[in-house]
Design an enzyme around this catalytic site. Structure first.
Site, PDB file in Angstrom:
ATOM      1  N   GLU A  26      53.323  73.939  44.790  1.00 23.59           N
ATOM      2  CA  GLU A  26      52.918  75.141  45.719  1.00 23.59           C
ATOM      3  C   GLU A  26      51.259  74.917  46.021  1.00 23.59           C
ATOM      4  O   GLU A  26      51.002  75.149  47.384  1.00 23.59           O
ATOM      5  CB  GLU A  26      53.180  76.400  45.194  1.00 23.59           C
ATOM      6  CG  GLU A  26      54.816  76.489  45.205  1.00 23.59           C
ATOM      7  CD  GLU A  26      55.466  77.623  44.481  1.00 23.59           C
ATOM      8  OE1 GLU A  26      54.723  78.309  43.756  1.00 23.59           O
ATOM      9  OE2 GLU A  26      56.666  77.284  44.184  1.00 23.59           O
ATOM     10  N   GLY A  77      62.778  76.524  42.960  1.00 25.18           N
ATOM     11  CA  GLY A  77      62.892  78.039  43.756  1.00 25.18           C
ATOM     12  C   GLY A  77      64.204  77.736  44.593  1.00 25.18           C
ATOM     13  O   GLY A  77      64.614  78.660  45.587  1.00 25.18           O
ATOM     14  N   HIS A  85      50.238  72.145  40.484  1.00 24.63           N
ATOM     15  CA  HIS A  85      51.457  72.740  41.033  1.00 24.63           C
ATOM     16  C   HIS A  85      51.941  72.356  42.490  1.00 24.63           C
ATOM     17  O   HIS A  85      50.954  72.510  43.343  1.00 24.63           O
ATOM     18  CB  HIS A  85      51.808  74.266  40.755  1.00 24.63           C
ATOM     19  CG  HIS A  85      53.125  74.926  40.815  1.00 24.63           C
ATOM     20  ND1 HIS A  85      53.727  75.057  42.324  1.00 24.63           N
ATOM     21  CD2 HIS A  85      53.908  75.047  39.979  1.00 24.63           C
ATOM     22  CE1 HIS A  85      55.087  75.452  41.785  1.00 24.63           C
ATOM     23  NE2 HIS A  85      55.130  75.475  40.434  1.00 24.63           N
ATOM     24  N   LYS A 138      53.819  83.227  39.379  1.00 24.05           N
ATOM     25  CA  LYS A 138      53.672  83.116  40.550  1.00 24.05           C
ATOM     26  C   LYS A 138      52.871  84.205  41.320  1.00 24.05           C
ATOM     27  O   LYS A 138      52.142  85.090  40.490  1.00 24.05           O
ATOM     28  CB  LYS A 138      54.966  82.603  41.582  1.00 24.05           C
ATOM     29  CG  LYS A 138      55.417  81.427  40.858  1.00 24.05           C
ATOM     30  CD  LYS A 138      56.446  80.503  41.687  1.00 24.05           C
ATOM     31  CE  LYS A 138      57.011  79.432  41.181  1.00 24.05           C
ATOM     32  NZ  LYS A 138      58.017  78.458  41.832  1.00 24.05           N
ATOM     33  N   SER A 174      64.188  75.178  38.987  1.00 24.97           N
ATOM     34  CA  SER A 174      65.518  76.202  39.053  1.00 24.97           C
ATOM     35  C   SER A 174      66.266  75.943  37.592  1.00 24.97           C
ATOM     36  O   SER A 174      67.349  75.760  37.264  1.00 24.97           O
ATOM     37  CB  SER A 174      66.539  75.703  39.971  1.00 24.97           C
ATOM     38  OG  SER A 174      66.198  75.864  41.354  1.00 24.97           O
ATOM     39  N   GLU A 193      58.325  68.292  37.805  1.00 24.86           N
ATOM     40  CA  GLU A 193      58.868  69.364  38.595  1.00 24.86           C
ATOM     41  C   GLU A 193      59.207  68.554  40.155  1.00 24.86           C
ATOM     42  O   GLU A 193      58.428  68.672  41.047  1.00 24.86           O
ATOM     43  CB  GLU A 193      58.045  70.673  38.861  1.00 24.86           C
ATOM     44  CG  GLU A 193      57.508  71.362  37.689  1.00 24.86           C
ATOM     45  CD  GLU A 193      57.297  72.869  38.092  1.00 24.86           C
ATOM     46  OE1 GLU A 193      57.991  73.754  37.647  1.00 24.86           O
ATOM     47  OE2 GLU A 193      56.372  73.070  38.972  1.00 24.86           O
ATOM     48  N   ASN A 242      56.122  80.808  34.853  1.00 27.72           N
ATOM     49  CA  ASN A 242      55.124  80.884  35.940  1.00 27.72           C
ATOM     50  C   ASN A 242      55.393  81.845  36.733  1.00 27.72           C
ATOM     51  O   ASN A 242      56.610  82.016  37.385  1.00 27.72           O
ATOM     52  CB  ASN A 242      55.264  79.504  36.635  1.00 27.72           C
ATOM     53  CG  ASN A 242      54.177  79.403  37.909  1.00 27.72           C
ATOM     54  OD1 ASN A 242      53.503  80.497  37.978  1.00 27.72           O
ATOM     55  ND2 ASN A 242      54.462  78.467  38.668  1.00 27.72           N
TER      56      ASN A 242
HETATM   57  P1  PGA Z   1      61.669  78.073  39.795  1.00 29.20           P
HETATM   58  O1  PGA Z   1      60.021  77.582  39.687  1.00 29.20           O
HETATM   59  O2  PGA Z   1      62.188  77.899  38.314  1.00 29.20           O
HETATM   60  O3  PGA Z   1      61.671  79.192  40.515  1.00 29.20           O
HETATM   61  O4  PGA Z   1      62.484  76.970  40.372  1.00 29.20           O
HETATM   62  C1  PGA Z   1      59.594  76.634  38.905  1.00 29.20           C
HETATM   63  C2  PGA Z   1      58.159  76.651  39.102  1.00 29.20           C
HETATM   64  O5  PGA Z   1      57.859  76.392  40.393  1.00 29.20           O
HETATM   65  O6  PGA Z   1      57.306  76.185  38.276  1.00 29.20           O
END
Ligand code: PGA
Length: 252
Positions: free
Chosen positions: A97, A173, A95, A11, A212, A167, A9
């Site tokens: 976010e 992140g 997601h 982003k 992560s 997740e 992803n």
């Molecule tokens: P990350 O993001 O691997 O940077 O923690 C995962 C995600 O948001 O899908």
């Protein structure tokens, strides 16, 4: 048996030239028979060009979101049929976010899930609890609510063309990965819920872990019985780390 799926992803990262070099290097580094299927989700404006670069490769194209409506006066939105038209196979829906920063409700996520499947695309339904929800012992309750919101409108048959991604919001992140035990516990819970609804076919549904994931922890996470791949943000932006994520060996 299902093959794991590792999804990158991106982003809101990248430029045309950065994407081109990331993909060239990634394709160079991939082994002939990776341990997992691979997918990348660039920002909307780069989907078409990325799809062209991935033509004749085994790397699938996914979008990071979709409009719940099929077409019309929805300024700034992108429909499922447009995603199909530019070569997408997968769409991330729900997601955290999108849920947290853009106010996407369970009901809207459910409509996006339907809009995705209406085009024959595969939704990757993201679920997961915040730190506060985990600390107050509500992890499975939250995950169940997020799942039910979709399945109550899509019907159980929809699971035949869907991927689930667990997740934990506190792990995204932050560098704080869920332990294999924490991940497996929630994945097993999701699998059990799906089995209750879908019977033994639930064994075939891929449940990804996200939050992560790095080359250092991927093997131990993927060794968990009910973890069938990863949804990866930060580590998917570098070709060497992303390539390593699909080369892990899954223990029997
Ligand atoms: P990350 O993001 O691997 O940077 O923690 C995962 C995600 O948001 O899908």
């Amino acid at each position: 048996m299902r093959k794991p799926l590792v999804a990158g992803n991106w982003k809101m990262h990248g430029t045309r030239s950065e994407n081109a070099s990331l993909l060239t290097q990634l394709l160079d580094r991939l082994p002939e028979a990776p341990a997992a299927d691979l997918m990348v989700c660039p920002p909307f404006v780069y989907l078409w060009e990325t799809g062209r670069m991935l033509k004749d490769t085994d790397v699938a194209l996914g979008a990071q979101s979709v409009c719940a409506e099929p077409l019309g006066a929805f300024t700034g939105e992108i429909s499922g049929s447009m995603l199909l038209d530019v070569g997408c196979r997968y769409v991330l829906v729900g997601h955290s976010e999108r849920r947290q920063l853009y106010g996407e409700s369970d009901a809207l996520v459910a409509r996006k899930f339907l809009a995705t499947q209406a085009q024959g695309l595969t939704p990757v339904l993201c679920v997961g609890e915040t730190l506060e929800e985990r600390e107050s012992g509500r992890t499975t309750q939250v995950v169940e609510r997020q799942l039910e919101a979709v399945l109550s409108v899509s019907g159980v048959a929809a699971l035949g063309n869907a991927v689930i991604a667990y997740e934990p919001v506190w792990a995204i992140g932050t560098g704080k990965t869920a332990s294999p035990e924490q991940a497996q516990e929630v994945h097993a819970f999701i699998r059990e819920r799906l089995k209750n609804l879908y019977g033994s076919a639930a064994e075939e549904i891929r449940i990804l872990y996200g939050g992560s994931v790095t080359p250092e922890n991927v093997e131990i996470l993927m060794a968990c019985k009910d973890v069938n791949g990863g949804l990866v943000g930060g580590a998917s932006l570098k070709s060497d780390s992303f390539a390593k994520l699909v080369c892990y060996k899954k223990e029997k």
